[in-house]
Design a protein around this motif. Structure first.
Motif, PDB file in Angstrom:
ATOM      1  N   PRO A   1      15.962 -78.507 -12.336  1.00 56.22           N
ATOM      2  CA  PRO A   1      15.963 -77.659 -13.535  1.00 56.22           C
ATOM      3  C   PRO A   1      16.629 -76.319 -13.261  1.00 56.22           C
ATOM      4  CG  PRO A   1      13.794 -78.603 -13.152  1.00 56.22           C
ATOM      5  CD  PRO A   1      14.607 -78.891 -11.923  1.00 56.22           C
ATOM      6  N   PRO A   2      17.273 -75.704 -14.250  1.00 56.51           N
ATOM      7  CA  PRO A   2      17.909 -74.398 -14.076  1.00 56.51           C
ATOM      8  C   PRO A   2      16.890 -73.334 -13.707  1.00 56.51           C
ATOM      9  CG  PRO A   2      18.651 -75.462 -16.096  1.00 56.51           C
ATOM     10  CD  PRO A   2      17.504 -76.263 -15.593  1.00 56.51           C
ATOM     11  N   ALA A   3      17.355 -72.314 -13.023  1.00 59.26           N
ATOM     12  CA  ALA A   3      16.474 -71.227 -12.604  1.00 59.26           C
ATOM     13  C   ALA A   3      16.388 -70.120 -13.651  1.00 59.26           C
ATOM     14  CB  ALA A   3      16.969 -70.637 -11.280  1.00 59.26           C
ATOM     15  N   ASP A   4      17.257 -70.153 -14.668  1.00 60.78           N
ATOM     16  CA  ASP A   4      17.209 -69.113 -15.696  1.00 60.78           C
ATOM     17  C   ASP A   4      16.167 -69.490 -16.753  1.00 60.78           C
ATOM     18  OD1 ASP A   4      18.474 -70.895 -17.581  1.00 60.78           O
ATOM     19  OD2 ASP A   4      20.333 -70.514 -16.502  1.00 60.78           O
TER      20      ASP A   4
ATOM     21  N   ASP B   1      29.796 -79.881 -13.544  1.00 62.48           N
ATOM     22  CA  ASP B   1      28.725 -78.896 -13.315  1.00 62.48           C
ATOM     23  C   ASP B   1      28.292 -78.258 -14.628  1.00 62.48           C
ATOM     24  OD1 ASP B   1      28.355 -79.179 -10.565  1.00 62.48           O
ATOM     25  OD2 ASP B   1      29.990 -77.807 -10.086  1.00 62.48           O
ATOM     26  N   TRP B   2      29.261 -77.920 -15.448  1.00 52.48           N
ATOM     27  CA  TRP B   2      28.941 -77.311 -16.740  1.00 52.48           C
ATOM     28  C   TRP B   2      28.184 -78.299 -17.622  1.00 52.48           C
ATOM     29  CZ3 TRP B   2      30.532 -78.236 -21.878  1.00 52.48           C
ATOM     30  CH2 TRP B   2      30.226 -77.217 -22.785  1.00 52.48           C
TER      31      TRP B   2
ATOM     32  N   GLY C   1      36.525 -71.344 -13.394  1.00 54.15           N
ATOM     33  CA  GLY C   1      35.577 -72.406 -13.721  1.00 54.15           C
ATOM     34  C   GLY C   1      34.901 -72.192 -15.061  1.00 54.15           C
ATOM     35  N   PHE C   2      33.752 -72.895 -15.253  1.00 57.27           N
ATOM     36  CA  PHE C   2      33.116 -72.936 -16.565  1.00 57.27           C
ATOM     37  C   PHE C   2      31.673 -72.430 -16.561  1.00 57.27           C
ATOM     38  CE2 PHE C   2      36.075 -76.470 -15.958  1.00 57.27           C
ATOM     39  CZ  PHE C   2      36.979 -76.257 -16.986  1.00 57.27           C
TER      40      PHE C   2
ATOM     41  N   GLU D   1      36.129 -92.100  -7.753  1.00 58.31           N
ATOM     42  CA  GLU D   1      36.070 -90.681  -7.424  1.00 58.31           C
ATOM     43  C   GLU D   1      35.399 -89.864  -8.520  1.00 58.31           C
ATOM     44  OE1 GLU D   1      39.891 -89.200  -6.328  1.00 58.31           O
ATOM     45  OE2 GLU D   1      40.294 -90.836  -4.920  1.00 58.31           O
ATOM     46  N   ALA D   2      35.103 -90.472  -9.635  1.00 62.14           N
ATOM     47  CA  ALA D   2      34.435 -89.749 -10.729  1.00 62.14           C
ATOM     48  C   ALA D   2      32.996 -89.448 -10.330  1.00 62.14           C
ATOM     49  CB  ALA D   2      34.481 -90.570 -12.014  1.00 62.14           C
ATOM     50  N   ARG D   3      32.546 -88.252 -10.626  1.00 62.45           N
ATOM     51  CA  ARG D   3      31.190 -87.828 -10.270  1.00 62.45           C
ATOM     52  C   ARG D   3      30.167 -88.521 -11.168  1.00 62.45           C
ATOM     53  NH1 ARG D   3      29.045 -81.551 -10.414  1.00 62.45           N
ATOM     54  NH2 ARG D   3      26.904 -81.961  -9.681  1.00 62.45           N
TER      55      ARG D   3
END
Length: 265
Positions: free
Chosen positions: A214-217, A168-169, A109-110, A203-205
């Motif tokens: 928000p990201p956790a990093d 996701d990326w 994955g990415f 079917e496209a997200r």
């Protein structure tokens, strides 16, 4: 495949003469026309018949001009699409990016490319270049520079598949860390890619329809720097490093109303 605007254009072009005929061609006009054709062809036509003939001639001429213009534009779009495929998708650089993307899509994955290690930086650049090509194609289609139907027939399936694989990326790339230590969500990143993918396939997200967490990093990735707002954009802001289980941001902040009379800076 014709776009919605093209379908509307052809519908109007075909409906116009029918509507015009319905307005002009009443019972008395039919009677005058038949009478003139069979009995008085050598004399001047009645006013109603003259109006019908001239109006029909104008409509046919306009329809012919529209058809010729649409055909010329379609041919130009197809030629531009073929040129893009030949000049870009046939290059060694593009093929190398495609190999990197395909290998990661089938493999790990990415996610490791949001904050890559030095040895992963090359893969990140390959993935960005590969997706940027899709974004450029999607922008060209939306601006009617490239042909929707032609490119969809050429790459429609891989286009949607690669969008889903990288979504996701891309979602993580849309979060930017501003100078105030807050996360800002920028849905303009790969927005055209998303628009065309979701238009082509159910079917496209749809990232814009999903909750935004928000990201956790702490925003240490190379793509985390905030981007300047364009036009009247209002960034969606969240505190950095949210607590576990923190609710997602439900909606974007409303954009301020801007009218024709609003002063521009």
């Amino acid at each position: 495949m014709m776009t919605t605007s093209e379908k509307w254009g052809w519908g109007i072009a075909y409906a116009a003469p029918i509507a015009l005929a319905a307005l002009i061609l009443n019972a008395s006009l039919v009677s005058d026309l038949i009478h003139w054709i069979f009995t008085e062809k050598s004399s001047n036509a009645p006013v109603g018949v003259q109006l019908f003939i001239s109006s029909t001639t104008i409509v046919i001429a306009l329809l012919a001009i529209y058809s010729a213009t649409w055909t010329a534009h379609r041919v130009a779009r197809i030629k531009a699409t073929i040129d893009l495929i030949e000049k870009r998708e046939s290059t060694t650089v593009y093929r190398d990016c495609n190999k990197t993307f395909s290998r990661l899509r089938r493999g790990k994955g990415f996610s490791h490319l949001n904050a890559p290690k030095p040895e992963d930086q090359g893969e990140r650049e390959d993935v960005k270049d590969y997706l940027n090509h899709y974004e450029l194609v999607a922008l060209g289609i939306r601006k009617r520079v490239l042909d929707d139907g032609f490119y969809r027939g050429w790459m429609g399936g891989p286009f949607v598949r690669d969008w889903n694989a990288a979504s996701d990326w891309i979602q993580r790339e849309r979060w930017k860390c501003n100078d105030a230590g807050q996360w800002e969500y920028d849905d303009n990143i790969f927005e055209h890619f998303e628009f065309i993918a979701t238009r082509w396939s159910r079917e496209a997200r749809r990232l814009k329809a999903e909750p935004r967490i928000p990201p956790a990093d702490v925003g240490t990735g190379p793509g985390d720097e905030a981007l300047p707002a364009l036009g009247d954009q209002v960034p969606e802001v969240a505190a950095i490093a949210p607590l576990p289980g923190a609710p997602a941001i439900p909606t974007r902040h409303p954009r301020p109303f801007v009218s024709f009379f609003t002063p521009r800076g």
